[in-house]
Design a protein around this motif. Sequence first.
Motif, PDB file in Angstrom:
ATOM      1  N   THR A 140      25.288  -7.465   2.879  1.00 13.98           N
ATOM      2  CA  THR A 140      25.780  -6.082   2.843  1.00 13.98           C
ATOM      3  C   THR A 140      25.380  -5.305   4.096  1.00 13.98           C
ATOM      4  O   THR A 140      26.147  -4.475   4.581  1.00 13.98           O
ATOM      5  CB  THR A 140      25.260  -5.362   1.585  1.00 13.98           C
ATOM      6  OG1 THR A 140      23.826  -5.364   1.586  1.00 13.98           O
ATOM      7  CG2 THR A 140      25.730  -6.070   0.331  1.00 13.98           C
ATOM      8  N   ILE A 141      24.192  -5.580   4.636  1.00  3.99           N
ATOM      9  CA  ILE A 141      23.791  -4.936   5.887  1.00  3.99           C
ATOM     10  C   ILE A 141      24.711  -5.365   7.019  1.00  3.99           C
ATOM     11  O   ILE A 141      25.119  -4.549   7.862  1.00  3.99           O
ATOM     12  CB  ILE A 141      22.319  -5.266   6.212  1.00  3.99           C
ATOM     13  CG1 ILE A 141      21.379  -4.527   5.248  1.00  3.99           C
ATOM     14  CG2 ILE A 141      21.987  -4.912   7.651  1.00  3.99           C
ATOM     15  CD1 ILE A 141      19.922  -4.843   5.444  1.00  3.99           C
ATOM     16  N   ASP A 142      25.067  -6.640   7.049  1.00  8.53           N
ATOM     17  CA  ASP A 142      25.992  -7.137   8.075  1.00  8.53           C
ATOM     18  C   ASP A 142      27.331  -6.411   7.992  1.00  8.53           C
ATOM     19  O   ASP A 142      27.880  -5.974   9.019  1.00  8.53           O
ATOM     20  CB  ASP A 142      26.172  -8.650   7.896  1.00  8.53           C
ATOM     21  CG  ASP A 142      27.208  -9.224   8.832  1.00  8.53           C
ATOM     22  OD1 ASP A 142      27.199  -8.870  10.026  1.00  8.53           O
ATOM     23  OD2 ASP A 142      28.045 -10.027   8.372  1.00  8.53           O
ATOM     24  N   ALA A 143      27.863  -6.275   6.785  1.00  8.24           N
ATOM     25  CA  ALA A 143      29.143  -5.570   6.619  1.00  8.24           C
ATOM     26  C   ALA A 143      29.019  -4.096   6.984  1.00  8.24           C
ATOM     27  O   ALA A 143      29.931  -3.516   7.596  1.00  8.24           O
ATOM     28  CB  ALA A 143      29.627  -5.727   5.183  1.00  8.24           C
ATOM     29  N   ALA A 144      27.903  -3.476   6.616  1.00 11.94           N
ATOM     30  CA  ALA A 144      27.708  -2.060   6.957  1.00 11.94           C
ATOM     31  C   ALA A 144      27.586  -1.867   8.463  1.00 11.94           C
ATOM     32  O   ALA A 144      28.064  -0.864   9.009  1.00 11.94           O
ATOM     33  CB  ALA A 144      26.467  -1.527   6.246  1.00 11.94           C
TER      34      ALA A 144
END
Length: 438
Positions: free
Chosen positions: A257-261
């Motif tokens: 999720t951090i990567d997508a954010a």
Amino acid sequence: MITRRFAVLLLLGLPLPALLPAPWLAVGGVLALAAGLALVDLLVAGPLDGVELRRDGDRTVWLGNTATTTLTVTNTSGRSIRLSLRDSWVPSAGAGPLSHELWLEPDAAETVTTTLVPTRHGDRPAVRVTLRSRGPLGFAYRQRRRAWNEKITPAWTLRVLPRFPSRRILPEKLARIRVLDGTVVTRGRGHGTEFDVLREYVFGDDVRSIDWRASARHHDVVVRTWRPERDRRVYCVLDTGRTSAVRVGDAPRLDATIDAALLLSVLAARADDKVDLLALDASVRARVEGGGHRVQLPRLIDAMASLEPALVETDFSLLARELLRRDRKRALVVIFTALDTAPMIEGLLPVLARLAARHKVIVAGVRDPAVARMAEVGERSKAADVHVAAAAERVLFERDRVRDVLGRSGATVVDADADTFAGKVADVYLLLKATGRL
């Protein structure tokens, strides 16, 4: 303090007096000789008070890359020092080599290098530099207490930024942003986008874009051109509760999720939208608001680096209070969470209607590919295989049901595997941007 060499000396010397007529007297002589040599060695060893340490090197590094730090050791005393140095870091810093042997003349300095290959994102501090001053014979050494070593250790923290594997698809997404901005000429118009300029009609333009009044004034056919809406607000909401600790593939769900954010934040900043970050579980873990586009993005990356999963339930009512207490201007709210039945029904759904009434809401969840593999039809010779497949089918069914309920409540749902998750979230943002629905 004595060394291993001193212990070896005793082991080799003590059996010899057994061959003499007065063994106990000889044993005493051997012990006295060894103790004398160790005492002389200890007295000759250089003083540690004259050692000064200074550290330099990398302050930040992306997870998966290598950082280096240097430690400069200076001998300010008037005596030579044979120094054993151990530079200790937290285990997840991946530091090495840790031990170094130095010979320092008076007023001389020497630099040692430590290579860091971190295994986790976040802050990775240097723990302690331990110094030992050895004598020339190697029988004894001087070493101060731990508190003294910690006092002279230069404070240093390496900020490990989260892994950003979706960087590989960033050029493709930025190219689509340039198309939307008009850097690359395209025909047609989006619905609800902002008026830009008038230009002459060319073959292929949408006839609905013709401005008939302006055409009459110019005695030529002119069309309106449109550009994507700018200065819209994008909220990246990261769920750091217990569901974010579940491992999806080789990493926790929070890493995906951090990567997508990160990808979404870079695209939104490039499109001149304002990006804010809110990370929370039972309490707010990180909040980044305000600031210009160039200042905001480094702050977002820095805030995401310190996030870790917390083994608590996420309070989505806290999310609603945080978002609804702000200004009433419409924004795009992207909630990165797990599409599990219990957290969604008991946590997000009761507040989703209020959020969707004011903002455009996207609920994005990472799917575990292992569950889909368990549910695949194949040869199941054992009863345990049948039960595992049935459980996996039930999980997938519940996930589909949650996705439908969220959609009926006004949210756009993104459900994808970790490998394609960031790209799918970015595609939804670009689609909303192109059609003027932010």
